[in-house]
Write a protein that holds these residues in place. Structure first.
Motif, PDB file in Angstrom:
ATOM      1  N   ASP A  45      51.186  42.677  57.037  1.00  0.00           N
ATOM      2  CA  ASP A  45      51.572  41.292  57.275  1.00  0.00           C
ATOM      3  C   ASP A  45      50.759  40.352  56.381  1.00  0.00           C
ATOM      4  N   ALA A  46      49.473  40.604  56.264  1.00  0.00           N
ATOM      5  CA  ALA A  46      48.621  39.758  55.416  1.00  0.00           C
ATOM      6  C   ALA A  46      49.047  39.844  53.956  1.00  0.00           C
ATOM      7  N   ALA A  47      49.508  41.012  53.532  1.00  0.00           N
ATOM      8  CA  ALA A  47      49.877  41.251  52.129  1.00  0.00           C
ATOM      9  C   ALA A  47      51.384  41.166  51.911  1.00  0.00           C
ATOM     10  N   ARG A  48      52.065  40.494  52.803  1.00  0.00           N
ATOM     11  CA  ARG A  48      53.528  40.402  52.736  1.00  0.00           C
ATOM     12  C   ARG A  48      53.982  39.784  51.413  1.00  0.00           C
ATOM     13  N   GLU A  49      54.977  40.433  50.822  1.00  0.00           N
ATOM     14  CA  GLU A  49      55.521  39.933  49.562  1.00  0.00           C
ATOM     15  C   GLU A  49      56.070  38.532  49.769  1.00  0.00           C
ATOM     16  N   GLY A  50      55.945  37.718  48.733  1.00  0.00           N
ATOM     17  CA  GLY A  50      56.393  36.338  48.805  1.00  0.00           C
ATOM     18  C   GLY A  50      55.262  35.379  49.085  1.00  0.00           C
ATOM     19  N   ARG A  51      54.146  35.888  49.574  1.00  0.00           N
ATOM     20  CA  ARG A  51      52.988  35.030  49.795  1.00  0.00           C
ATOM     21  C   ARG A  51      52.246  34.831  48.487  1.00  0.00           C
ATOM     22  N   ASP A  52      51.546  33.748  48.428  1.00  0.00           N
ATOM     23  CA  ASP A  52      50.731  33.447  47.257  1.00  0.00           C
ATOM     24  C   ASP A  52      49.661  34.534  47.106  1.00  0.00           C
ATOM     25  N   PRO A  53      49.525  35.138  45.916  1.00  0.00           N
ATOM     26  CA  PRO A  53      48.539  36.204  45.724  1.00  0.00           C
ATOM     27  C   PRO A  53      47.116  35.801  46.114  1.00  0.00           C
ATOM     28  N   LEU A  54      46.765  34.543  45.876  1.00  0.00           N
ATOM     29  CA  LEU A  54      45.423  34.089  46.255  1.00  0.00           C
ATOM     30  C   LEU A  54      45.257  34.108  47.770  1.00  0.00           C
ATOM     31  N   MET A  55      46.293  33.695  48.505  1.00  0.00           N
ATOM     32  CA  MET A  55      46.218  33.722  49.970  1.00  0.00           C
ATOM     33  C   MET A  55      46.144  35.159  50.483  1.00  0.00           C
ATOM     34  N   ILE A  56      46.882  36.053  49.847  1.00  0.00           N
ATOM     35  CA  ILE A  56      46.809  37.465  50.223  1.00  0.00           C
ATOM     36  C   ILE A  56      45.393  37.975  50.047  1.00  0.00           C
ATOM     37  N   GLN A  57      44.797  37.674  48.906  1.00  0.00           N
ATOM     38  CA  GLN A  57      43.438  38.153  48.635  1.00  0.00           C
ATOM     39  C   GLN A  57      42.437  37.563  49.623  1.00  0.00           C
ATOM     40  N   LEU A  58      42.601  36.298  50.001  1.00  0.00           N
ATOM     41  CA  LEU A  58      41.690  35.683  50.971  1.00  0.00           C
ATOM     42  C   LEU A  58      41.820  36.347  52.346  1.00  0.00           C
ATOM     43  N   ARG A  59      43.052  36.595  52.765  1.00  0.00           N
ATOM     44  CA  ARG A  59      43.270  37.246  54.067  1.00  0.00           C
ATOM     45  C   ARG A  59      42.669  38.663  54.080  1.00  0.00           C
ATOM     46  N   LEU A  60      42.925  39.391  53.005  1.00  0.00           N
ATOM     47  CA  LEU A  60      42.396  40.759  52.935  1.00  0.00           C
ATOM     48  C   LEU A  60      40.887  40.773  52.780  1.00  0.00           C
ATOM     49  N   ALA A  61      40.331  39.773  52.101  1.00  0.00           N
ATOM     50  CA  ALA A  61      38.867  39.706  51.926  1.00  0.00           C
ATOM     51  C   ALA A  61      38.171  39.582  53.286  1.00  0.00           C
ATOM     52  N   TRP A  62      38.798  38.866  54.223  1.00  0.00           N
ATOM     53  CA  TRP A  62      38.184  38.732  55.552  1.00  0.00           C
ATOM     54  C   TRP A  62      38.038  40.112  56.197  1.00  0.00           C
TER      55      TRP A  62
ATOM     56  N   LEU B 254      38.726  52.372  56.663  1.00  0.00           N
ATOM     57  CA  LEU B 254      39.455  51.136  56.952  1.00  0.00           C
ATOM     58  C   LEU B 254      39.368  50.176  55.769  1.00  0.00           C
ATOM     59  N   ARG B 255      38.195  50.114  55.171  1.00  0.00           N
ATOM     60  CA  ARG B 255      38.014  49.255  53.991  1.00  0.00           C
ATOM     61  C   ARG B 255      38.917  49.725  52.844  1.00  0.00           C
ATOM     62  N   ALA B 256      39.042  51.010  52.677  1.00  0.00           N
ATOM     63  CA  ALA B 256      39.907  51.548  51.620  1.00  0.00           C
ATOM     64  C   ALA B 256      41.366  51.159  51.864  1.00  0.00           C
ATOM     65  N   MET B 257      41.768  51.076  53.133  1.00  0.00           N
ATOM     66  CA  MET B 257      43.129  50.620  53.424  1.00  0.00           C
ATOM     67  C   MET B 257      43.322  49.172  52.975  1.00  0.00           C
ATOM     68  N   VAL B 258      42.314  48.342  53.208  1.00  0.00           N
ATOM     69  CA  VAL B 258      42.381  46.949  52.754  1.00  0.00           C
ATOM     70  C   VAL B 258      42.552  46.920  51.239  1.00  0.00           C
ATOM     71  N   ASP B 259      41.712  47.683  50.543  1.00  0.00           N
ATOM     72  CA  ASP B 259      41.791  47.736  49.077  1.00  0.00           C
ATOM     73  C   ASP B 259      43.149  48.248  48.619  1.00  0.00           C
ATOM     74  N   GLY B 260      43.689  49.219  49.334  1.00  0.00           N
ATOM     75  CA  GLY B 260      44.995  49.770  48.987  1.00  0.00           C
ATOM     76  C   GLY B 260      46.112  48.745  49.123  1.00  0.00           C
ATOM     77  N   TRP B 261      46.083  47.979  50.210  1.00  0.00           N
ATOM     78  CA  TRP B 261      47.100  46.940  50.374  1.00  0.00           C
ATOM     79  C   TRP B 261      46.974  45.888  49.283  1.00  0.00           C
ATOM     80  N   GLU B 262      45.759  45.546  48.938  1.00  0.00           N
ATOM     81  CA  GLU B 262      45.569  44.561  47.872  1.00  0.00           C
ATOM     82  C   GLU B 262      46.085  45.100  46.539  1.00  0.00           C
ATOM     83  N   ALA B 263      45.766  46.343  46.227  1.00  0.00           N
ATOM     84  CA  ALA B 263      46.228  46.945  44.972  1.00  0.00           C
ATOM     85  C   ALA B 263      47.751  47.020  44.931  1.00  0.00           C
TER      86      ALA B 263
END
Length: 193
Positions: A41-58, A90-99
């Motif tokens: 949901d945080a990395a949902r397509e159509g969202r601004d890439p910067l917002m995706i990165q901020l959500r995933l960074a948390w 779990l952290r690797a999953m975050v990185d995977g969604w970002e990638a």
């Protein structure tokens, strides 16, 4: 109305799959599946890439800390506290969604991270992950074609058997419907195939 991350919940087949885990392991499975949904949901397509990165960074920041330091106001973190020794997965999953969303790997890193998270879940369940666990996870996630015979997994990983079986049914285009789906889950849950 847009779905917020707090509205995310498991699908009925996922809920049933979690119920086939021993009671002491159900929260591990639930946390894993809910986190994957939350990250998607945080990395949902159509969202601004910067917002995706901020959500995933948390989330990445949380998983770099011991669970004792996690904020108490996030219910999913409460469920994930049992993952403290396996936070790296779990952290690797975050990185995977970002990638997958802002990178150019096409989901390769995410697929590997999800398989490794299943292996981490196995370790937390007292199961030593082996090739059968990795194969079942890869087949569930559509990373590998199904083998000639289903992998045999210990009871603590019965949710993986169900998730894999349901994904393969869907990929094969088998007629569904709630009753057939429920019966397929019952068969997978009771027989493991």
């Amino acid at each position: 109305m847009e779905q917020t991350s707090s509205d995310l919940e498991l699908s009925p087949p996922e809920r049933l799959a979690v119920l086939y885990a021993p009671r002491r392991l159900q929260a591990l499975w639930e946390g894993f599946l809910l986190l994957d949904r939350r990250l998607a949901d945080a990395a949902r397509e159509g969202r601004d890439p910067l917002m995706i990165q901020l959500r995933l960074a948390w989330w990445r920041d949380r998983f770099e800390q011991p669970a004792a330091q996690w904020p108490l106001g996030e219910p999913l973190l409460t469920v994930l506290r049992a993952w403290d020794d396996e936070r790296a997965a779990l952290r690797a999953m975050v990185d995977g969604w970002e990638a997958r969303i802002v990178g150019e790997d096409g989901g390769t890193e995410l697929g590997k991270a999800r398989v490794e998270a299943v292996c981490a879940l196995g370790r937390l369940s007292g199961v030593r992950p082996d090739d059968a666990v990795r194969r079942a996870a890869a087949e569930w996630l559509g990373l590998d074609p199904p083998g000639a015979s289903p992998p045999i997994l210990p009871g603590g990983l019965r949710p993986l058997v169900i998730l894999r079986g349901m994904a393969l049914r869907e990929a094969a285009g088998r007629p569904g419907g709630p009753v057939r789906e429920f019966l397929a889950i019952l068969r997978l849950g009771l027989l493991g195939r």
